[in-house]
Design a protein around this motif. Structure first.
Motif, PDB file in Angstrom:
ATOM      1  N   ILE A  59       4.080 -10.161 -13.889  1.00  0.00           N
ATOM      2  CA  ILE A  59       5.212  -9.542 -13.207  1.00  0.00           C
ATOM      3  C   ILE A  59       4.972  -8.036 -13.234  1.00  0.00           C
ATOM      4  O   ILE A  59       4.749  -7.460 -14.294  1.00  0.00           O
ATOM      5  N   LEU A  60       4.978  -7.434 -12.055  1.00  0.00           N
ATOM      6  CA  LEU A  60       4.790  -5.992 -12.006  1.00  0.00           C
ATOM      7  C   LEU A  60       5.739  -5.389 -10.980  1.00  0.00           C
ATOM      8  O   LEU A  60       6.238  -6.078 -10.096  1.00  0.00           O
ATOM      9  N   ASP A  61       5.971  -4.116 -11.124  1.00  0.00           N
ATOM     10  CA  ASP A  61       6.841  -3.374 -10.212  1.00  0.00           C
ATOM     11  C   ASP A  61       5.985  -2.915  -9.039  1.00  0.00           C
ATOM     12  O   ASP A  61       5.160  -1.999  -9.178  1.00  0.00           O
ATOM     13  N   LEU A  62       6.167  -3.546  -7.888  1.00  0.00           N
ATOM     14  CA  LEU A  62       5.375  -3.209  -6.711  1.00  0.00           C
ATOM     15  C   LEU A  62       5.623  -1.761  -6.283  1.00  0.00           C
ATOM     16  O   LEU A  62       4.716  -1.088  -5.797  1.00  0.00           O
ATOM     17  N   GLY A  63       6.828  -1.264  -6.499  1.00  0.00           N
ATOM     18  CA  GLY A  63       7.134   0.129  -6.178  1.00  0.00           C
ATOM     19  C   GLY A  63       6.267   1.095  -6.965  1.00  0.00           C
ATOM     20  O   GLY A  63       5.799   2.106  -6.432  1.00  0.00           O
ATOM     21  N   ALA A  64       6.029   0.777  -8.229  1.00  0.00           N
ATOM     22  CA  ALA A  64       5.174   1.636  -9.060  1.00  0.00           C
ATOM     23  C   ALA A  64       3.737   1.608  -8.553  1.00  0.00           C
ATOM     24  O   ALA A  64       3.058   2.640  -8.525  1.00  0.00           O
ATOM     25  N   VAL A  65       3.263   0.436  -8.126  1.00  0.00           N
ATOM     26  CA  VAL A  65       1.907   0.318  -7.589  1.00  0.00           C
ATOM     27  C   VAL A  65       1.782   1.145  -6.310  1.00  0.00           C
ATOM     28  O   VAL A  65       0.845   1.922  -6.143  1.00  0.00           O
ATOM     29  N   VAL A  66       2.743   0.986  -5.409  1.00  0.00           N
ATOM     30  CA  VAL A  66       2.719   1.714  -4.133  1.00  0.00           C
ATOM     31  C   VAL A  66       2.748   3.223  -4.388  1.00  0.00           C
ATOM     32  O   VAL A  66       1.973   3.980  -3.793  1.00  0.00           O
ATOM     33  N   THR A  67       3.611   3.668  -5.279  1.00  0.00           N
ATOM     34  CA  THR A  67       3.734   5.094  -5.574  1.00  0.00           C
ATOM     35  C   THR A  67       2.445   5.648  -6.178  1.00  0.00           C
ATOM     36  O   THR A  67       1.974   6.719  -5.783  1.00  0.00           O
ATOM     37  N   GLU A  68       1.848   4.910  -7.105  1.00  0.00           N
ATOM     38  CA  GLU A  68       0.621   5.369  -7.762  1.00  0.00           C
ATOM     39  C   GLU A  68      -0.529   5.457  -6.765  1.00  0.00           C
ATOM     40  O   GLU A  68      -1.288   6.434  -6.748  1.00  0.00           O
ATOM     41  N   VAL A  69      -0.682   4.454  -5.901  1.00  0.00           N
ATOM     42  CA  VAL A  69      -1.751   4.480  -4.909  1.00  0.00           C
ATOM     43  C   VAL A  69      -1.512   5.617  -3.912  1.00  0.00           C
ATOM     44  O   VAL A  69      -2.438   6.346  -3.559  1.00  0.00           O
ATOM     45  N   ALA A  70      -0.272   5.783  -3.482  1.00  0.00           N
ATOM     46  CA  ALA A  70       0.047   6.857  -2.534  1.00  0.00           C
ATOM     47  C   ALA A  70      -0.268   8.227  -3.132  1.00  0.00           C
ATOM     48  O   ALA A  70      -0.740   9.121  -2.418  1.00  0.00           O
ATOM     49  N   GLU A  71      -0.040   8.407  -4.427  1.00  0.00           N
ATOM     50  CA  GLU A  71      -0.364   9.680  -5.077  1.00  0.00           C
ATOM     51  C   GLU A  71      -1.852   9.993  -4.961  1.00  0.00           C
ATOM     52  O   GLU A  71      -2.240  11.145  -4.806  1.00  0.00           O
ATOM     53  N   ARG A  72      -2.699   8.955  -5.012  1.00  0.00           N
ATOM     54  CA  ARG A  72      -4.142   9.160  -4.886  1.00  0.00           C
ATOM     55  C   ARG A  72      -4.520   9.639  -3.484  1.00  0.00           C
ATOM     56  O   ARG A  72      -5.526  10.313  -3.317  1.00  0.00           O
ATOM     57  N   PHE A  73      -3.725   9.256  -2.487  1.00  0.00           N
ATOM     58  CA  PHE A  73      -4.025   9.633  -1.105  1.00  0.00           C
ATOM     59  C   PHE A  73      -3.348  10.936  -0.684  1.00  0.00           C
ATOM     60  O   PHE A  73      -3.613  11.436   0.405  1.00  0.00           O
TER      61      PHE A  73
END
Length: 189
Positions: A59-73
């Motif tokens: 179980i993971l927070d998809l919002g956290a994944v999206v935010t972290e990946v977006a920060e890389r871009f």
């Protein structure tokens, strides 16, 4: 080995390079990076199709994944003079999936959106849609020609306008995204 030899040349460790030699070394390094990307994409695709990858669901927070990946871009987008906006719910949007799959999915979508947007921006929106998560990636980029839409998720397919704008690309990113979305019972359009 080839990569380290090119880095040795580029670094001037065997003497200075003439401008035309430096250009050849830089082109060789770019080509090598493209080959690395192709190999990685082919491995991802083959592993997914053959179910060789053991899924480590959590179980993971998809919002956290999206935010972290977006920060890389963000720096890539800023370097191109385009915006990158993330809209995610304040509360955690929990999903059950392999974290590596979630990251790969978001990376492939954002990579395409940023790559093919020359002005304006990219918006990533995450929301709950009933009992599912909905991820929308929109941009002000080159768009997708109507005749390309039926082929968009086919392996190695790249729309003509995409090839004209950006030489590099394997045509596997969206195939991998589709495979990952369907692995978890989702839909992509």
């Amino acid at each position: 080995v080839t990569e380290s030899l090119l880095m040795t040349l580029e670094g001037g460790y065997v003497g200075p390079l003439a401008p035309d030699q430096a250009d050849v070394v830089a082109r060789a390094q770019r080509r090598l990076a493209s080959l690395h990307a192709l190999i990685d994409d082919l491995l991802d695709l083959a592993a997914g199709k053959a179910d060789m990858v053991s899924i480590q669901r959590r179980i993971l927070d998809l919002g956290a994944v999206v935010t972290e990946v977006a920060e890389r871009f963000q720096s890539v987008a800023a370097g191109k003079g385009i915006g990158l906006d993330v809209r995610a719910p304040d509360a955690a949007l929990s999903v059950s999936c392999d974290p590596a799959d979630a990251e790969r999915l978001v990376v492939n979508l954002l990579s395409n959106a940023v790559k093919y947007t020359k002005q304006g921006g990219v918006t990533v929106s995450l929301a709950r849609d009933g009992d599912q998560a909905r991820l929308d990636v929109t941009d002000t980029g080159i768009g997708i020609p109507q005749d390309a839409l039926p082929h968009l998720f086919q392996e190695f397919y790249r729309a003509g306008n995409a090839k004209a704008v950006e030489e590099s690309g394997t045509g596997l990113g969206l195939s991998i995204v589709k495979l990952l979305v369907e692995r978890y019972g989702g839909q992509i359009a």
